[in-house]
Design a protein around this motif. Structure first.
Motif, PDB file in Angstrom:
ATOM      1  N   THR A  28     -46.283 -24.471  -2.663  1.00  0.00           N
ATOM      2  CA  THR A  28     -46.058 -24.413  -1.219  1.00  0.00           C
ATOM      3  C   THR A  28     -44.781 -23.640  -0.919  1.00  0.00           C
ATOM      4  O   THR A  28     -43.717 -23.966  -1.434  1.00  0.00           O
ATOM      5  N   THR A  47     -49.701 -21.717   0.944  1.00  0.00           N
ATOM      6  CA  THR A  47     -50.082 -22.196  -0.380  1.00  0.00           C
ATOM      7  C   THR A  47     -50.365 -20.956  -1.215  1.00  0.00           C
ATOM      8  O   THR A  47     -51.169 -20.110  -0.817  1.00  0.00           O
ATOM      9  N   ILE A 122     -46.858 -32.965   1.160  1.00  0.00           N
ATOM     10  CA  ILE A 122     -47.359 -32.112   0.083  1.00  0.00           C
ATOM     11  C   ILE A 122     -47.467 -32.907  -1.200  1.00  0.00           C
ATOM     12  O   ILE A 122     -46.928 -33.980  -1.316  1.00  0.00           O
TER      13      ILE A 122
END
Length: 122
Positions: A28, A47, A122
């Motif tokens: 990320t 991403t 995340i």
């Protein structure tokens, strides 16, 4: 969106994507910036896989806080350990399940206005 896709020409109403910071957490990548002339702040969450952006999340005039979802500490209790505890478990056990903040955007302060906040796990 029309500017980004090339279906519109640059005009006096366009804004500039000038990154102020770039941060990564594994796959990320977070990029934030603002256009002071238009009072717009933005955050992109990309991403990346094998050097290619495979997903893009875009946030305009929104404060973003990123947290890691899940407990990666090997000494931490598993969710099954908590399922078997009584309702009298200590507050310290409950607090250890909360996800800490890894990163917070700061672009809203650059454009001088209050904006809504979101959490990206995340």
């Amino acid at each position: 969106m029309r500017l980004l896709t090339g279906s519109a020409t640059v005009s006096a109403t366009s804004f500039s994507f000038n990154p102020k910071s770039i941060t990564s957490f594994g796959p990320t990548v977070l990029v934030e910036g603002c256009d002071l002339a238009c009072s717009i702040s933005w955050v992109h969450a990309w991403t990346v896989s094998d050097g290619v952006i495979t997903q893009l999340r875009e946030y305009f005039n929104t404060s973003l806080t990123v947290t890691r979802l899940g407990n990666t500490s090997p000494s931490s209790p598993s969710s099954s350990d908590f399922a078997s505890t009584s309702s009298a478990s200590s507050k310290a056990e409950i607090t250890s399940l909360h996800c800490p903040s890894l990163w917070e955007s700061s672009v809203s302060s650059w454009v001088g206005k209050s904006v809504p906040g979101l959490v990206l796990a995340i």
